[in-house]
Structure formats: structure tokens, C-alpha cells
Motif scaffolding. Structure first.
Motif, PDB file in Angstrom:
ATOM      1  N   GLU A 106     -34.619 -68.804  10.976  1.00 46.95           N
ATOM      2  CA  GLU A 106     -33.926 -68.688  12.265  1.00 46.95           C
ATOM      3  C   GLU A 106     -32.406 -68.731  12.118  1.00 46.95           C
ATOM      4  OE1 GLU A 106     -34.979 -67.903  15.235  1.00 46.95           O
ATOM      5  OE2 GLU A 106     -37.001 -67.650  14.425  1.00 46.95           O
ATOM      6  N   GLU A 107     -31.920 -69.606  11.239  1.00 47.89           N
ATOM      7  CA  GLU A 107     -30.468 -69.713  11.078  1.00 47.89           C
ATOM      8  C   GLU A 107     -29.882 -68.431  10.500  1.00 47.89           C
ATOM      9  OE1 GLU A 107     -28.991 -74.118  10.244  1.00 47.89           O
ATOM     10  OE2 GLU A 107     -30.468 -73.461   8.757  1.00 47.89           O
ATOM     11  N   SER A 108     -30.567 -67.868   9.527  1.00 44.29           N
ATOM     12  CA  SER A 108     -30.090 -66.630   8.922  1.00 44.29           C
ATOM     13  C   SER A 108     -30.133 -65.497   9.944  1.00 44.29           C
ATOM     14  CB  SER A 108     -30.943 -66.285   7.703  1.00 44.29           C
ATOM     15  OG  SER A 108     -30.540 -65.060   7.130  1.00 44.29           O
ATOM     16  N   TRP A 109     -31.222 -65.413  10.714  1.00 41.79           N
ATOM     17  CA  TRP A 109     -31.353 -64.377  11.749  1.00 41.79           C
ATOM     18  C   TRP A 109     -30.237 -64.502  12.784  1.00 41.79           C
ATOM     19  CZ3 TRP A 109     -33.720 -60.082  13.486  1.00 41.79           C
ATOM     20  CH2 TRP A 109     -33.713 -59.826  14.863  1.00 41.79           C
ATOM     21  N   ALA A 110     -29.979 -65.695  13.192  1.00 43.14           N
ATOM     22  CA  ALA A 110     -28.950 -65.909  14.226  1.00 43.14           C
ATOM     23  C   ALA A 110     -27.566 -65.497  13.718  1.00 43.14           C
ATOM     24  CB  ALA A 110     -28.945 -67.374  14.653  1.00 43.14           C
ATOM     25  N   LEU A 111     -27.271 -65.799  12.454  1.00 45.93           N
ATOM     26  CA  LEU A 111     -25.961 -65.446  11.910  1.00 45.93           C
ATOM     27  C   LEU A 111     -25.813 -63.932  11.790  1.00 45.93           C
ATOM     28  CD1 LEU A 111     -23.256 -66.145  10.684  1.00 45.93           C
ATOM     29  CD2 LEU A 111     -24.415 -66.541   8.481  1.00 45.93           C
ATOM     30  N   LYS A 112     -26.848 -63.251  11.297  1.00 48.23           N
ATOM     31  CA  LYS A 112     -26.774 -61.791  11.168  1.00 48.23           C
ATOM     32  C   LYS A 112     -26.698 -61.130  12.547  1.00 48.23           C
ATOM     33  CE  LYS A 112     -30.315 -62.144   8.280  1.00 48.23           C
ATOM     34  NZ  LYS A 112     -31.422 -61.884   7.303  1.00 48.23           N
ATOM     35  N   LYS A 113     -27.436 -61.663  13.515  1.00 48.99           N
ATOM     36  CA  LYS A 113     -27.414 -61.110  14.869  1.00 48.99           C
ATOM     37  C   LYS A 113     -26.035 -61.306  15.499  1.00 48.99           C
ATOM     38  CE  LYS A 113     -29.907 -61.332  19.276  1.00 48.99           C
ATOM     39  NZ  LYS A 113     -30.976 -62.032  20.041  1.00 48.99           N
ATOM     40  N   TYR A 114     -25.436 -62.431  15.210  1.00 51.57           N
ATOM     41  CA  TYR A 114     -24.082 -62.703  15.718  1.00 51.57           C
ATOM     42  C   TYR A 114     -23.110 -61.622  15.247  1.00 51.57           C
ATOM     43  CZ  TYR A 114     -19.387 -64.703  15.132  1.00 51.57           C
ATOM     44  OH  TYR A 114     -18.031 -64.889  15.091  1.00 51.57           O
ATOM     45  N   VAL A 115     -23.199 -61.224  13.981  1.00 52.33           N
ATOM     46  CA  VAL A 115     -22.305 -60.189  13.454  1.00 52.33           C
ATOM     47  C   VAL A 115     -22.600 -58.843  14.121  1.00 52.33           C
ATOM     48  CG1 VAL A 115     -21.552 -58.957  11.383  1.00 52.33           C
ATOM     49  CG2 VAL A 115     -22.046 -61.411  11.271  1.00 52.33           C
ATOM     50  N   VAL A 116     -23.886 -58.552  14.329  1.00 56.54           N
ATOM     51  CA  VAL A 116     -24.267 -57.286  14.965  1.00 56.54           C
ATOM     52  C   VAL A 116     -23.612 -57.132  16.325  1.00 56.54           C
ATOM     53  CG1 VAL A 116     -26.196 -56.021  15.992  1.00 56.54           C
ATOM     54  CG2 VAL A 116     -26.457 -57.049  13.734  1.00 56.54           C
ATOM     55  N   PHE A 117     -23.569 -58.183  17.096  1.00 52.73           N
ATOM     56  CA  PHE A 117     -23.083 -58.097  18.479  1.00 52.73           C
ATOM     57  C   PHE A 117     -21.603 -58.486  18.622  1.00 52.73           C
ATOM     58  CE2 PHE A 117     -27.624 -58.141  19.168  1.00 52.73           C
ATOM     59  CZ  PHE A 117     -27.773 -57.221  20.198  1.00 52.73           C
ATOM     60  N   GLU A 148     -18.346 -57.361  18.831  1.00 54.57           N
ATOM     61  CA  GLU A 148     -17.691 -56.072  19.032  1.00 54.57           C
ATOM     62  C   GLU A 148     -16.268 -56.035  18.471  1.00 54.57           C
ATOM     63  OE1 GLU A 148     -17.929 -55.115  23.150  1.00 54.57           O
ATOM     64  OE2 GLU A 148     -20.116 -54.841  23.123  1.00 54.57           O
ATOM     65  N   SER A 149     -15.747 -57.179  18.093  1.00 50.57           N
ATOM     66  CA  SER A 149     -14.407 -57.190  17.509  1.00 50.57           C
ATOM     67  C   SER A 149     -14.417 -56.725  16.054  1.00 50.57           C
ATOM     68  CB  SER A 149     -13.818 -58.604  17.589  1.00 50.57           C
ATOM     69  OG  SER A 149     -14.545 -59.491  16.735  1.00 50.57           O
ATOM     70  N   ARG A 150     -15.603 -56.594  15.485  1.00 52.05           N
ATOM     71  CA  ARG A 150     -15.712 -56.217  14.082  1.00 52.05           C
ATOM     72  C   ARG A 150     -15.770 -54.697  13.913  1.00 52.05           C
ATOM     73  NH1 ARG A 150     -17.429 -60.525  10.614  1.00 52.05           N
ATOM     74  NH2 ARG A 150     -17.809 -62.454  11.832  1.00 52.05           N
ATOM     75  N   ASP A 151     -15.442 -54.267  12.736  1.00 51.24           N
ATOM     76  CA  ASP A 151     -15.532 -52.851  12.397  1.00 51.24           C
ATOM     77  C   ASP A 151     -16.987 -52.397  12.521  1.00 51.24           C
ATOM     78  OD1 ASP A 151     -13.951 -50.533  10.872  1.00 51.24           O
ATOM     79  OD2 ASP A 151     -15.974 -50.679  10.032  1.00 51.24           O
ATOM     80  N   ILE A 152     -17.194 -51.166  13.012  1.00 51.01           N
ATOM     81  CA  ILE A 152     -18.550 -50.664  13.240  1.00 51.01           C
ATOM     82  C   ILE A 152     -19.352 -50.584  11.946  1.00 51.01           C
ATOM     83  CG2 ILE A 152     -17.882 -48.222  13.041  1.00 51.01           C
ATOM     84  CD1 ILE A 152     -20.493 -49.768  15.457  1.00 51.01           C
ATOM     85  N   ALA A 153     -18.689 -50.311  10.810  1.00 53.01           N
ATOM     86  CA  ALA A 153     -19.394 -50.220   9.528  1.00 53.01           C
ATOM     87  C   ALA A 153     -20.020 -51.559   9.161  1.00 53.01           C
ATOM     88  CB  ALA A 153     -18.437 -49.755   8.434  1.00 53.01           C
ATOM     89  N   ILE A 154     -19.310 -52.647   9.419  1.00 47.88           N
ATOM     90  CA  ILE A 154     -19.850 -53.974   9.123  1.00 47.88           C
ATOM     91  C   ILE A 154     -21.017 -54.278  10.056  1.00 47.88           C
ATOM     92  CG2 ILE A 154     -19.351 -56.450   9.285  1.00 47.88           C
ATOM     93  CD1 ILE A 154     -16.624 -55.876   8.114  1.00 47.88           C
ATOM     94  N   ARG A 155     -20.900 -53.899  11.304  1.00 47.69           N
ATOM     95  CA  ARG A 155     -21.992 -54.151  12.259  1.00 47.69           C
ATOM     96  C   ARG A 155     -23.249 -53.349  11.879  1.00 47.69           C
ATOM     97  NH1 ARG A 155     -19.879 -52.876  17.935  1.00 47.69           N
ATOM     98  NH2 ARG A 155     -21.791 -53.962  18.590  1.00 47.69           N
ATOM     99  N   LEU A 177     -25.507 -48.403  17.177  1.00 44.73           N
ATOM    100  CA  LEU A 177     -26.196 -49.076  16.073  1.00 44.73           C
ATOM    101  C   LEU A 177     -27.673 -48.710  15.994  1.00 44.73           C
ATOM    102  CD1 LEU A 177     -24.685 -52.690  16.361  1.00 44.73           C
ATOM    103  CD2 LEU A 177     -23.947 -50.822  14.880  1.00 44.73           C
ATOM    104  N   ARG A 178     -28.162 -47.928  16.974  1.00 45.82           N
ATOM    105  CA  ARG A 178     -29.601 -47.639  17.031  1.00 45.82           C
ATOM    106  C   ARG A 178     -30.062 -46.767  15.861  1.00 45.82           C
ATOM    107  NH1 ARG A 178     -32.289 -49.063  21.597  1.00 45.82           N
ATOM    108  NH2 ARG A 178     -33.877 -47.465  21.337  1.00 45.82           N
ATOM    109  N   GLU A 179     -29.218 -45.854  15.438  1.00 47.34           N
ATOM    110  CA  GLU A 179     -29.608 -44.998  14.313  1.00 47.34           C
ATOM    111  C   GLU A 179     -29.794 -45.829  13.038  1.00 47.34           C
ATOM    112  OE1 GLU A 179     -27.948 -41.140  11.781  1.00 47.34           O
ATOM    113  OE2 GLU A 179     -27.095 -41.610  13.755  1.00 47.34           O
ATOM    114  N   ALA A 180     -28.881 -46.770  12.802  1.00 49.91           N
ATOM    115  CA  ALA A 180     -29.009 -47.643  11.630  1.00 49.91           C
ATOM    116  C   ALA A 180     -30.245 -48.524  11.753  1.00 49.91           C
ATOM    117  CB  ALA A 180     -27.757 -48.501  11.481  1.00 49.91           C
ATOM    118  N   ALA A 181     -30.513 -49.004  12.955  1.00 49.38           N
ATOM    119  CA  ALA A 181     -31.696 -49.843  13.170  1.00 49.38           C
ATOM    120  C   ALA A 181     -32.971 -49.045  12.935  1.00 49.38           C
ATOM    121  CB  ALA A 181     -31.677 -50.409  14.583  1.00 49.38           C
ATOM    122  N   THR A 182     -32.992 -47.797  13.407  1.00 53.78           N
ATOM    123  CA  THR A 182     -34.173 -46.945  13.206  1.00 53.78           C
ATOM    124  C   THR A 182     -34.419 -46.695  11.729  1.00 53.78           C
ATOM    125  OG1 THR A 182     -33.806 -45.864  15.332  1.00 53.78           O
ATOM    126  CG2 THR A 182     -35.194 -44.708  13.743  1.00 53.78           C
ATOM    127  N   ALA A 183     -33.362 -46.412  10.980  1.00 53.27           N
ATOM    128  CA  ALA A 183     -33.508 -46.183   9.544  1.00 53.27           C
ATOM    129  C   ALA A 183     -34.078 -47.412   8.851  1.00 53.27           C
ATOM    130  CB  ALA A 183     -32.162 -45.815   8.929  1.00 53.27           C
TER     131      ALA A 183
END
Length: 1024
Positions: free
Chosen positions: A789-800, A802-809, A839-845
Motif C-alpha cells: 500500500e505504501e509503495s502504491w500510494a507513493l507512485k500514485k502520488y507522482v502520477v497525479f 500535475e506540477s511534474r514533467d509529463i514524462a515522469i508521470r 496518461l491513458r495510453e501509457a496505462a493501456t500499454a
């Protein structure tokens, strides 16, 4: 309405014609030409059955029976009338072969008979049919009793009235592995001592009696594979009623059948983990360990250890470990099955008294002529029958008919192994004999002891059994008839008589002594085995008499007889044997070890007192390496510290320390660092590897040795092992460097796991907040294999964020959905339209490469322009031609991320270097299009649930009493302590991606199969 006999009349006529054309290898060119002109469907027809086969010089092959008279034979036996008894497998693993039909009535045992003496079966009788024998893997016909092996049970069927129908059914053993497991119980065979011999593979696990109680063997051990003391596959001996149960050898993978010769010698084959070219033939020394897993820990052959063999096929069997009996022969890739020792005289002389073996993988029936080598043997390979032009030829068993000809069962299928069955309609039985030899079965006569002695000499097991039983029933009145065999020039017939004479006589010692004085060493060996079996009270006297015998084979048997000799003189006899050992004879060294293992301290003490300072010789070094006495530990220290012994030899002695549990080991290793005897860098590393973690602060100088050694191993898996083992907190910064430099490699992943364990997820939170984009990206990659859960929450935090570069997200999305539970969570987010559009295309892949087929299928709906590649059915694909070079490119693009060929690619799935020798074109297409239909054993997927409720998925590469090595996509292995694992769940589907064909067009698929078909073993054996 036509009968099946009428249906077969024309095909059988054509078979006779095909036999005339193809029974001799001189006509191979004609056969090649004939087969090349046939379509794939035509190749499978009965009338072309023989055109695809090559037969050895002087022999011919004929078709005894085929479909529809029988289908899918798994195992056969031939009775005294020359009839072939067949276990069928129509209902083979229906869950894994979901597209196949099943027979509600269950599978059959059929009896095939040639009533008109034309060499072909014309009558089929169903002896028994039922679901409790679905896909039985063993049958032994012993008079009116038939033993059928069908895991988890062994059944005895009895024909009480002689009508060829089973009237009585009873259990002999039960509880052996899971239902229908190919690696569980196999066929029984009747030995010259009147006992039953059989085996099970590494999924047998345990054996219960017919009441369901665990079987306890003659030495008081419960028979199971827990490592206390037995492991993996085993060989057994017992009385016909199951009593006096013995474990004769252990630690095999899938030892399919055991063959017993007239001297009482044991021979068998064993299958390797798929793709490692390690199929082996074993001469079996009783009570031996055969090395599939680590004897002490149960670790698999991939687990790191000192002094691992450089060659994987030999590393596979732990052949460099003390206590492992050597292999007789390694035959490469395959799916080994039935085996016999041919003691007939009909075949050419080169096959007399030799093993004959079926290997369904490379489509071949072989002989393995042996010659003596020290206390053991060496062997060569001679092909008898090979499916050179028919990759569906799958020989699964071989028996000897009463006339001395070979009867061979052909499963006939596009593939073999992995619990897959591609064809349910076909199956063949062949006969191999010298050219022009018709099938004439000698008439059985048991009316007198002299006639029964003739039956005893039959090359056919069932006939021999009836003669044996009649002679035993006749008792002492049969002695004179049996004594006539003692002057027989065929020593195997002589041996058969000796076994029985010692059983029926009031004075067995008379025959034993006579045998021990025989000029032939095989007879003397037989005499020792007979003495152990029938006259154990006088065994010490016999062994003392033979202790100076010139034969190394006799010495070997004396050693084995000493293992359980309850006599104070046993140690002195052992020392007398040990003094006759010559360095280099591994067979004899292991026989000495087998003898000493129950009482190592007593035997080793007697030896050291006898040899004194003379221990320091090649022979003494070998014995110290092999012995398990705690008193051998100081001697190992002397060898490690010796300036006259090179580094490679010292590795051997370090490894020997792993087989001792006495704490004196730590003191010895620490002293090596303190005295300077271990001043070489590599020796220091070995000391640190073999000393316990608790010793670091217990012995002076050890911490300094570690500090001195660390710089030389930084950046390696050795470094990580020490950091974890000795809990080196001052090395955490270096761990971070390794993790960020190689986040997708095994070393980076292991560094990440250590940091997660020691510093928690807050550490990773700090990493992803870095202003350095590459640092963040690599930190996210490191989190790919860290779940919870902790790892999932941290990765999800980066995904959402929006201040981050799209490539990192996008990178965060990819790792967010990488995991057993994570892919479900990401799918749920996609369905709920919670994933941002960009981000949907990356998620689909990511989801299209999920573990679960259901997730992959659902992910197709998220494609903007889904393209489904239309493929022809397999029946049409096999007729298409591909280009090998183009197929190689497809392999590099799509397959090399999981499979290796000739060392190139990632070591995750089975090595495919010789896959073309195992699977036909049909089988290759099936494996690619439907990977879950035939999962190679050992590569089944598992989901591990950990204490923190996170999950990880892969296949189990190794498992010990304390840990599990999980091999995962990308070739990464993660070790989990069993105390941290709360559940282990087996996956139904393959870890190989279903729908791989969506990533290629039809021509690319055809090219890929052409390339894989070209990956065949280079034949190096004699091919007569």
C-alpha cells in the motif's frame, strides 16, 4: 455396418508396403523423398507411420497396433502370451487441456492381441475402465494381478476367473502427489529377489499405505520429501504386499521408471528443469543422493554456492558437492520416459544386457552400452529408432516381448511435457526385431521345475515372474533344476538362479559362499546382494571374506552393505576399504560416504587412527572432503590453509564445510584470518561467505577482514550479500548508488529491497521529491518490484502530481500498474475514467502486459484503434513456410526478454536452444498461441502474499526450509524469508503473455516458428 477391423484393412495393407520401404536405414533417402511430398495431415495417417522413422542397421520396425484400436498410450507391459497391455490417456489433465473432450466413463486399460500370428494386433479387450485410472502412468502385469500407478494411488487389479476382466480392485499405496501429476508415481517392476521396485518424481512428496497412514521405511524414517532425510524424487523396494519398504535412492527430479537387472543393479533416467540440456542416465548406488537440490538446505541448483560447476547441465545436479553420486551419462534436452535392461538375445549383440530407453522429447529410442569405470560405469549412446522425419513420434515406453523383440509405445502428439496434449485420437504400438523375424511367442509351460526354469530365463518380465513364482512354490524340490543354471555361460541366467536358490534353500550360505568365490565379478556382486537380502546374520563374515577382492565393483557393494551393518567390526571393515581407495574414482568415494554417513564420527575416527600422518595424500584429501564427521572440520581447515593447494581445490573444501553444522566451523574460519593463512583476497571472501553472521563481532580481526574485502566486491551481488548478512549500515549510500544506477537489474532491485527494509518508504518519498529528473525516474523504476500500500500510494502520488514533467508521470503510471495487485487497481482506475487523458495510453500499454489474461483482454478496449491480427488455424499454419532469419529477428524483438538461445537473452522462461528437438511445428504454434495449455514443469507461476499484505509474482526458482527464491519478469530473482510469506497461491495461467500473436502479423508468426523449429540438438552419438 463396417467393423473397425474392416476400416483398418486397407491402411494395414499400406503399412506393410511402408514397412518394406522404410524398415532399413539404407532406404532413408527414399523415406525422406516420400515424406517431403506429403502434407502435414498425410504425414499423420497410419499408412505413413513408418515412413517418418529411422531404424538401426540389422533391425526392422513394424506397426503392431494403432488408432482407433488404442489412443494415447502412456505406459505398456507385455504378458507371457505376447499381448500388449496399454494404459490410455484420453482424459489427460482436462483442466489444462480445456478444449479436449473427456470420457465420462474414464480411461481404459486395454489388452491388444495378435490372434492370427501375422505380427499385428487384431483383438482389443478392455480389462478395466474408470476415472480412478485417468492417465495412469504405470502398469505391471504379474500373473493374474495388474499393478496400475495413477497418482495419487497405486491400484492392484485382479482377474480372478481368467476372463481378461478385472474382478477385484484394491489399493496398495495412496497419498502420492497430486491427481494426475506426471512427476508423481510411476511403473512397478518385479525384481530378481522377488520384490517390487518403483519410483516417484519430485511431486510425489510422500507415500501412504492403503489405510492412509504414512509409510515408515525399514530404517524407521517416514517416507516423504521434507529433507528429513529424503528429498525430491525417490526409488523404492518392497515386498509384493507393500511391507519391508525401503528408500533406495533420492533427490531426483522426475525419475520416470527404474529398471532392475538380473544381478539386482538399478538403472534409470531423470529429467532436468526444462531447457537446461541436463537429462541424465543414472546407475543407482543404493542409498545414494543424486543431487537435484542441495542436500542440506533443499535449495535449487540456481542458488549460489561455492565451487559450482561451470557447465549448467552438471551444475543442475550439484555434481561438485560431496555426497552426490555421479551421473552415468547426460543426454542433453529431452523428456525421458520408459527404460529397460535388455537381457534377451534376439537383437544384435551390441544391445545384449544394455539399457534401452525411450525419450519422447527428441523422438528417439536409444541404447546406452556401458563399460566399467572404477567402481561405476561409463556409457555411450546408440540410436535404435528415431522419428527423423516425424516430430509427432513420441516414444513413451519400451518392453521386451517373450520372443526378445522390443515393443514400443508411441504417445503420438505434436508436443510432450508441460501437461499438454494436442491430439486425442492417435496412438501407436511398434515392434522392433531383426529383419525378417516374425512374431512367434514361445508357449508357456510351468508343469515341472525344469520347465519353470526355462520360463525364468525369458527376456520378458511377465514370463520370468511366472517362472519365479512357480519355482518358489515348488520350494526345495526345485533346487536341482535351478542348479543346472549355475554352469550357464550367461551369467545373468546364473544370477537369476542364485537369487531363488538362496530363498528356497534351507542352507542359503552354501550358495552364497559358492557365489562369492565365482570368477565373474558380477556374480560376486550378486552374491553380496543376495547375502544382504537372505542371510543378514552372517553378513559380517561374508564381507570380511571379500574385503580384499580385486574388483572395484565388489568393493563398492561391500561399502553399501556396511551402511546399516549393526556390528562393532563395521568401522574396521570400512577402514580396510577406504585404504584401497584411489583418488579419482568418484563412484567408490561416494560408496564409502554412503557407508559412513549414518556413523561418520566412528568411521572417521577409526580411519585417522589407522592412517596417522598419512592422511595428507590425494586419497586422504578426498575422504576428508566427503566425510561428515565433525572431526573432519579441522582437517578441512588445514587443507584450506595449505600453501601447496591451489585456489580451485580450496573452493572444494570450503564447500565441504557447508555439510557440517558444528559451531567449531566459525572458530576455524576466524582463525584462518587471524593466522594469515587466508591472506589471499579470494580466500578472505570465501571465509566471509562461509562464516555465520553472528561471528563478525565474536572473533577478533573478522571485522577488519570484512572492511578490507568490501572495496573489491562493490557493485556486485557478493557485496549486497555481505551488506545484508552483516547488516552494514555504513554502506547504505553505496546501496543507493547501485539502486539508481541499475534500477531494472537484479543488483539494483536487491539494493532497493534492502533500503526499503532498513529505511522504510519515507526514504523513497525523499528520492521522488528530488529536482534531478533522472534520479526521480530511476527511483520510480526501483519501485517497480516493491509492492504494498505504501509503495502504491507513493507512485500514485507522482502520477497525479500535475506540477511534474509529463514524462515522469508517464513513467510513474508504468510502474504503478506493474504488480499482481497493482494491475487490478490500475485497471479499475481506467474503467472509472480516473486516469488523466494524457496518461491513458501509457496505462493501456502497461495493462496489455499484465499477468492476468482478464486484465489484458479488458485493456484492448482502451486502445484508440484496436487492431486484431487475423491468424489461420494451427492446422493451416503448419503448412506455411517461414524464413529462419526473419524469425530470428522476431525472436529478438518479442521473445528474448524472457528466453535464452545459446546464452543470448534473459534467463526467465525455459532455455529454447534445443526447442526444435522437443516440439513439432504444431507444438510450437500451440505453445506460442496458447502458452497456458502447456506450462513447463518448474515454470508455473505463483503469487506470494507477504506479512505486509503486498504480493509478488513469478516462478519459484528455489525453496529451502527457510526461504524462497522468486524468479520474476526481467530475469530478476528476489529472495523472501518464509517467515515473511503468509500465503503461496499457484496461478492457473502461464507467466508467458497470452495474446503474444497480437504483437505480430501472421507471416512473422510463421517465421518465428521456422526459427524455433531450426533450434535442434546437434547429434553427436553413434547412430547405427
Amino acid at each position: 455396418m463396417k467393423t473397425w477391423v474392416e476400416d483398418l484393412f486397407i491402411p494395414l495393407f499400406l503399412i506393410l508396403l511402408a514397412t518394406f520401404l522404410s524398415c532399413s536405414p539404407n532406404n532413408n533417402q527414399e523415406s525422406d523423398s516420400l515424406v517431403e511430398e506429403l502434407s502435414e495431415d498425410e504425414k499423420r495417417k497410419i499408412e505413413n507411420a513408418l515412413a517418418g522413422l529411422d531404424i538401426a542397421d540389422g533391425l526392422e520396425v513394424s506397426l503392431f497396433a494403432s488408432e482407433p484400436m488404442l489412443i494415447n498410450p502412456t505406459n505398456i507391459d507385455v504378458d507371457a502370451k505376447g499381448r500388449v497391455w496399454v494404459c490410455e490417456a484420453y482424459n489427460y489433465r482436462p483442466r489444462l487441456n480445456a478444449g479436449n473432450d473427456t470420457l465420462p466413463e474414464g480411461d481404459r486399460i486395454v489388452i491388444l492381441e495378435d490372434t492370427d500370428d501375422d505380427g499385428q494386433a487384431d483383438q482389443s479387450t478392455v480389462f478395466y475402465q474408470g476415472n480412478e485410472i485417468n492417465a495412469a502412468l504405470g502398469i505391471a502385469v504379474l500373473g493374474n494381478k495388474v499393478i496400475v500407478s495413477c497418482s495419487p494411488n497405486v491400484w492392484i487389479f485382479t482377474d480372478q476367473n481368467g476372463d481378461d476382466k478385472a474382478d477385484k480392485k484394491e489399493l496398495l499405496f495412496t497419498g502420492i502427489g497430486g491427481e494426475q501429476h506426471d512427476h508423481a508415481v510411476h511403473a512397478f517392476v518385479f525384481g530378481p529377489d522377488g520384490k517390487l521396485y518403483f519410483n516417484f518424481g519430485n511431486e510425489g512428496k510422500q507415500i501412504f499405505d492403503k489405510q492412509g497412514n504414512p509409510v515408515i521405511d525399514k530404517v524407521g524414517q517416514e517416507v516423504n520429501s521434507s529433507g528429513k532425510p529424503y528429498r525430491q524424487g525417490m526409488i523404492f523396494r518392497c515386498n509384493p504386499d507393500g511391507s519391508e519398504f525401503e528408500v533406495l535412492a533420492h533427490n531426483f527430479r522426475n525419475n520416470y521408471e527404474v529398471a532392475v537387472d538380473s544381478y539386482g543393479g538399478l538403472w534409470q533416467s531423470d529429467n532436468d528443469d526444462d531447457g537446461n540440456k541436463g537429462v541424465r542416465i543414472n546407475y543407482v548406488m543404493e542409498y545414494g543422493n543424486y543431487g537435484y537440490t542441495d542436500e542440506m538446505t533443499g535449495a535449487g541448483w540456481r542458488a549460489k554456492r561455492t565451487n559450482m560447476h561451470a557447465e549448467i547441465p552438471k551444475r543442475h545436479w550439484h555434481l561438485n558437492d560431496p555426497g552426490v553420486v555421479p551421473n552415468l551419462l547426460q543426454t542433453g534436452a529431452g523428456s525421458p520416459t520408459g527404460i529397460i535392461v535388455y537381457e534377451g538375445r534376439l537383437l544384435p549383440e551390441k544391445f545384449w544386457d544394455q539399457m534401452i530407453h525411450t525419450d519422447a522429447g527428441p523422438n528417439v529410442v536409444r541404447a546406452y552400452p556401458v563399460t566399467r569405470s572404477g567402481a561405476g560405469y561409463q556409457a555411450e549412446i546408440v540410436n535404435i529408432l528415431k522419428g527423423s522425419r516425424d516430430a509427432w513420434f513420441r516414444p513413451v515406453d519400451v518392453c521386451v516381448a517373450p520372443d526378445g523383440s522390443l515393443i514400443i509405445a508411441d504417445w503420438y502428439d505434436p508436443g510432450v511435457g508441460g501437461h499438454q496434449m494436442g491430439d486425442q485420437q492417435k496412438g501407436r504400438i511398434y515392434r522392433v526385431a531383426p529383419q525378417g523375424t516374425s512374431y512367434k511367442v514361445p508357449k508357456l509351460d510351468l508343469s515341472t521345475s525344469e520347465a519353470a526354469v526355462n520360463a525364468l530365463q525369458s527376456p520378458n518380465h511377465a514370463t520370468r515372474y511366472l517362472g519365479w513364482q512357480q519355482l518358489k512354490e515348488n520350494g526345495q524340490s526345485a533346487e536341482s533344476a535351478l542348479e543346472s543354471l549355475l554352469t550357464n555361460t550367461n551369467t545373468r541366467m546364473k544370477a537369476r538362479a542364485i537369487w531363488l536358490l538362496a530363498i528356497i534353500s534351507e542352507q542359503p550360505e552354501k550358495y552364497i559362499i559358492q557365489t562369492l568365490e565365482d570368477a565373474d565379478e558380477d556374480i560376486r556382486v550378486t552374491g553380496l546382494r543376495v547375502a544382504r537380502s537372505t542371510d543378514p546374520e552372517n553378513l559380517t563374515r561374508y564381507l570380511k571374506k571379500m574385503i580384499d577382492d580385486p574388483s572395484m565393483h565388489v568393493k563398492r557393494e561391500i561399502a553399501i552393505a556396511l551402511r546399516y551393518l549393526n556390528d562393532p567390526k563395521a568401522a574396521d571393515l570400512w577402514v580396510a576399504l577406504a585404504l584401497q581407495y584411489k583418488s579419482g574414482d568418484r563412484w567408490f568415494l561416494e560408496a564409502l560416504g554412503i557407508a559412513a554417513d549414518p556413523r561418520p564420527d566412528i568411521f572417521f575416527d577409526a580411519w585417522t587412527k589407522r592412517v596417522g600422518d598419512q592422511w595428507n595424500s590425494k586419497e586422504g584429501h578426498d575422504l576428508i572432503w566427503r566425510m561428515r564427521s565433525k572431526d573432519a572440520i579441522p582437517f578441512l581447515g588445514k587443507l584450506i590453509g595449505s600453501d601447496s593447494i591451489d585456489l580451485e581445490a580450496k573452493k572444494r573444501y570450503f564447500r565441504a564445510l557447508d555439510f557440517h553444522n558444528d559451531p567449531v566451523k566459525d572458530k576455524l574460519l576466524a582463525n584462518l584470518t587471524e593466522t594469515g593463512a587466508g591472506n589471499q583476497a579470494e580466500i578472505q571472501r570465501l571465509i566471509l561467505n562461509h562464516i555465520s553472521s553472528s561471528a563478525l563481532h565474536k572473533y577478533n580481526g573478522l571485522a577488519a577482514t570484512l572492511d578490507k574485502s568490501l572495496p573489491g566486491v562493490k557493485g556486485t551481488s557478493q557485496y549486497l550479500e555481505w551488506v545484508r548478512k552483516f547488516d552494514l549500515e555504513d554502506q547504505y549510500q553505496e546501496l543507493e548508488n547501485l539502486m539508481l544506477a541499475s534500477p531494472n537489474e537484479e543488483i539494483g532491485q536487491e539494493a532497493a529491497r534492502i533500503l526499503r527494509e532498513k529505511k522504510g518508504m519515507a526514504y523513497f518519498q525523499d528520492l521522488v521529491e528530488s529536482k534531478d529528473a533522472s534520479r526521480v525516474t530511476n527511483a520510480l523504476e526501483a519501485l517497480r518490484h516493491i509492492h504494498g500500500e505504501e509503495s502504491w500510494a507513493l507512485k500514485k502520488y507522482v502520477v497525479f502530481d500535475e506540477s511534474r514533467d509529463i514524462a515522469i508521470r508517464r513513467q510513474a503510471v508504468k510502474v504503478l500498474g506493474s504488480g499482481w495487485e497493482e494491475e487490478d487497481k490500475l485497471l479499475k482506475m481506467m474503467v472509472a475514467d480516473e486516469v488523466p487523458e494524457d496518461l491513458r495510453e501509457a496505462a493501456t500499454a502497461t495493462l496489455m502486459n499484465a499477468y492476468k489474461e482478464s486484465v489484458r483482454e479488458k485493456s484492448l478496449s482502451f486502445l484508440k484503434n484496436p487492431q486484431q491480427t487475423e491468424m489461420k488455424p494451427i492446422s493451416e499454419l503448419v503448412a506455411l513456410s517461414g524464413e529462419v532469419g526473419a524469425g530470428h529477428k522476431v525472436f529478438e524483438k518479442l521473445c528474448q526478454s524472457c528466453h535464452q538461445v545459446q546464452g543470448k537473452g534473459l534467463d526467465f522462461g525455459p532455455d529454447l536452444t534445443e526447442i526444435g528437438s522437443k516440439l513439432s511445428k504444431d507444438g510450437l504454434y500451440t505453445s506460442i498461441i496458447y502458452p497456458s495449455a502447456g506450462i513447463s514443469f518448474g515454470y508455473e507461476g505463483y503469487v506470494l502474499t507477504l506479512k505486509d499484505q503486498s504480493k509478488d509474482v513469478g516462478y519459484i526458482a528455489s525453496r529451502t526450509e527457510t526461504s524462497i527464491d522468486l524468479r520474476k519478469n526481467g530475469g530478476i530473482t528476489t529472495t523472501y524469508q518464509l517467515e515473511d510469506v503468509v500465503a503461496i497461491e499457484a496461478l492457473e495461467n502461464s507467466l508467458m503473455i497470452e495474446g503474444l500473436t497480437n504483437a505480430m502479423n501472421q507471416q512473422e508468426l510463421v517465421d518465428l516458428v521456422s526459427y524455433l523449429e531450426s533450434l535442434k540438438k546437434v547429434e553427436s552419438q553413434t547412430d547405427d
